[in-house]
Design a protein around this motif. Structure first.
Motif, PDB file in Angstrom:
ATOM      1  N   THR A   1       5.500  -6.292   5.643  1.00 30.33           N
ATOM      2  CA  THR A   1       6.884  -6.349   6.314  1.00 30.33           C
ATOM      3  C   THR A   1       8.013  -6.818   5.353  1.00 30.33           C
ATOM      4  OG1 THR A   1       6.159  -8.517   7.113  1.00 30.33           O
ATOM      5  CG2 THR A   1       5.765  -6.552   8.363  1.00 30.33           C
ATOM      6  N   GLN A   2       9.165  -6.507   6.070  1.00 29.63           N
ATOM      7  CA  GLN A   2      10.673  -7.064   5.366  1.00 29.63           C
ATOM      8  C   GLN A   2      10.394  -8.671   5.162  1.00 29.63           C
ATOM      9  OE1 GLN A   2      13.866  -5.787   7.403  1.00 29.63           O
ATOM     10  NE2 GLN A   2      15.089  -6.749   6.197  1.00 29.63           N
ATOM     11  N   GLY A   3      10.749  -9.001   4.122  1.00 28.29           N
ATOM     12  CA  GLY A   3      10.842 -10.451   3.765  1.00 28.29           C
ATOM     13  C   GLY A   3       9.755 -10.920   3.012  1.00 28.29           C
ATOM     14  N   ASP A   4       8.665 -10.557   3.068  1.00 28.83           N
ATOM     15  CA  ASP A   4       7.347 -10.939   2.253  1.00 28.83           C
ATOM     16  C   ASP A   4       7.755 -10.702   0.736  1.00 28.83           C
ATOM     17  OD1 ASP A   4       5.953 -11.191   4.597  1.00 28.83           O
ATOM     18  OD2 ASP A   4       4.787  -9.285   4.138  1.00 28.83           O
ATOM     19  N   SER A   5       7.019 -11.584  -0.183  1.00 30.09           N
ATOM     20  CA  SER A   5       7.090 -11.534  -1.520  1.00 30.09           C
ATOM     21  C   SER A   5       6.032 -11.899  -1.946  1.00 30.09           C
ATOM     22  CB  SER A   5       8.575 -12.302  -1.810  1.00 30.09           C
ATOM     23  OG  SER A   5       8.389 -13.751  -1.652  1.00 30.09           O
TER      24      SER A   5
ATOM     25  N   TYR B   1       9.478  -8.249  -4.202  1.00 30.08           N
ATOM     26  CA  TYR B   1      10.035  -8.513  -2.678  1.00 30.08           C
ATOM     27  C   TYR B   1       9.854  -7.265  -1.895  1.00 30.08           C
ATOM     28  CZ  TYR B   1      13.536  -9.744   0.603  1.00 30.08           C
ATOM     29  OH  TYR B   1      14.354 -10.131   1.746  1.00 30.08           O
ATOM     30  N   PHE B   2       9.745  -7.337  -0.598  1.00 30.92           N
ATOM     31  CA  PHE B   2       9.695  -6.460   0.357  1.00 30.92           C
ATOM     32  C   PHE B   2      11.135  -6.294   0.949  1.00 30.92           C
ATOM     33  CE2 PHE B   2       5.398  -6.569  -0.324  1.00 30.92           C
ATOM     34  CZ  PHE B   2       4.882  -5.519  -0.491  1.00 30.92           C
ATOM     35  N   PHE B   3      11.969  -5.596   0.898  1.00 28.12           N
ATOM     36  CA  PHE B   3      13.277  -5.570   1.141  1.00 28.12           C
ATOM     37  C   PHE B   3      13.347  -4.865   2.592  1.00 28.12           C
ATOM     38  CE2 PHE B   3      13.142  -1.986  -1.638  1.00 28.12           C
ATOM     39  CZ  PHE B   3      13.933  -1.111  -1.021  1.00 28.12           C
ATOM     40  N   VAL B   4      12.401  -3.937   2.883  1.00 28.72           N
ATOM     41  CA  VAL B   4      12.264  -3.072   4.089  1.00 28.72           C
ATOM     42  C   VAL B   4      10.653  -3.039   4.196  1.00 28.72           C
ATOM     43  CG1 VAL B   4      12.945  -0.976   5.350  1.00 28.72           C
ATOM     44  CG2 VAL B   4      14.374  -1.834   3.674  1.00 28.72           C
ATOM     45  N   ASP B   5      10.460  -2.666   5.593  1.00 29.94           N
ATOM     46  CA  ASP B   5       8.833  -2.376   5.796  1.00 29.94           C
ATOM     47  C   ASP B   5       8.325  -1.243   4.847  1.00 29.94           C
ATOM     48  OD1 ASP B   5       9.072  -4.491   7.632  1.00 29.94           O
ATOM     49  OD2 ASP B   5       8.773  -3.020   9.276  1.00 29.94           O
TER      50      ASP B   5
ATOM     51  N   ALA C   1       8.975  -1.928  -1.406  1.00 28.88           N
ATOM     52  CA  ALA C   1       9.327  -3.356  -2.403  1.00 28.88           C
ATOM     53  C   ALA C   1       9.932  -2.964  -3.612  1.00 28.88           C
ATOM     54  CB  ALA C   1       7.882  -3.858  -2.434  1.00 28.88           C
TER      55      ALA C   1
END
Length: 156
Positions: free
Chosen positions: A22-26, A49-53, A56
């Motif tokens: 999901t968005q925001g994970d890294s 970095y996951f910028f959108v679901d 990355a």
């Protein structure tokens, strides 16, 4: 027509059960690489970095150890995750740049080549704080190397 409908239904079913990060994970990656053409080994690191679901971006730097001289690679890859669970499969494409110096003592002709890369990979979570990262990648620029990247990923 039947093949088109079957392909559409397969993609729809696969897309409905396939969810990824999901968005925001890294994640931080510590990687090793091995080229299939010249059989050079390398070590590197990257940050994903996951910028959108499901999407990355992962910039990474790899120091390559050729038989003679020095070499390194920078890649910025866009990854699309198609599955979640025990193995998170992704497809990737991106920008790649190599720096090479083929002189044994370090002084000499340096070469800087830019190109693209494509590949497929998987992230396999082992525990909550570490996972196995594997990837098969092909680069378009010289030396046009196909190779494997493998290592550990640490979710943040």
């Amino acid at each position: 027509m039947k093949k088109t409908i079957l392909l559409f239904l397969t993609c729809f079913i696969f897309g409905s059960i396939a969810t990824a990060q999901t968005q925001g994970d890294s994640r931080i990656h510590a990687l090793g690489s091995y080229g299939l053409r010249y059989k050079y080994f390398g070590v590197g690191a990257g940050v994903e970095y996951f910028f959108v679901d499901n999407f990355a971006i992962m910039p990474s730097y790899t120091r390559i150890f050729p038989n003679v001289g020095k070499s390194s690679n920078f890649s910025a890859d866009l990854r699309y995750y198609v599955s979640v669970g025990s193995s998170q499969l992704y497809f990737m494409a991106g920008y790649s740049q190599n720096w090479e110096n083929t002189n044994p003592d370090g002084a000499g002709t340096s070469r800087n080549v830019k190109g693209a890369n494509v590949g497929v990979g998987a992230y396999i979570p082992m525990t909550d704080w570490i996972g196995l990262s594997t990837e098969f990648k092909v680069q378009s620029q010289n030396p046009q190397e196909a190779g494997f990247r493998f290592g550990f990923a640490f979710p943040l």
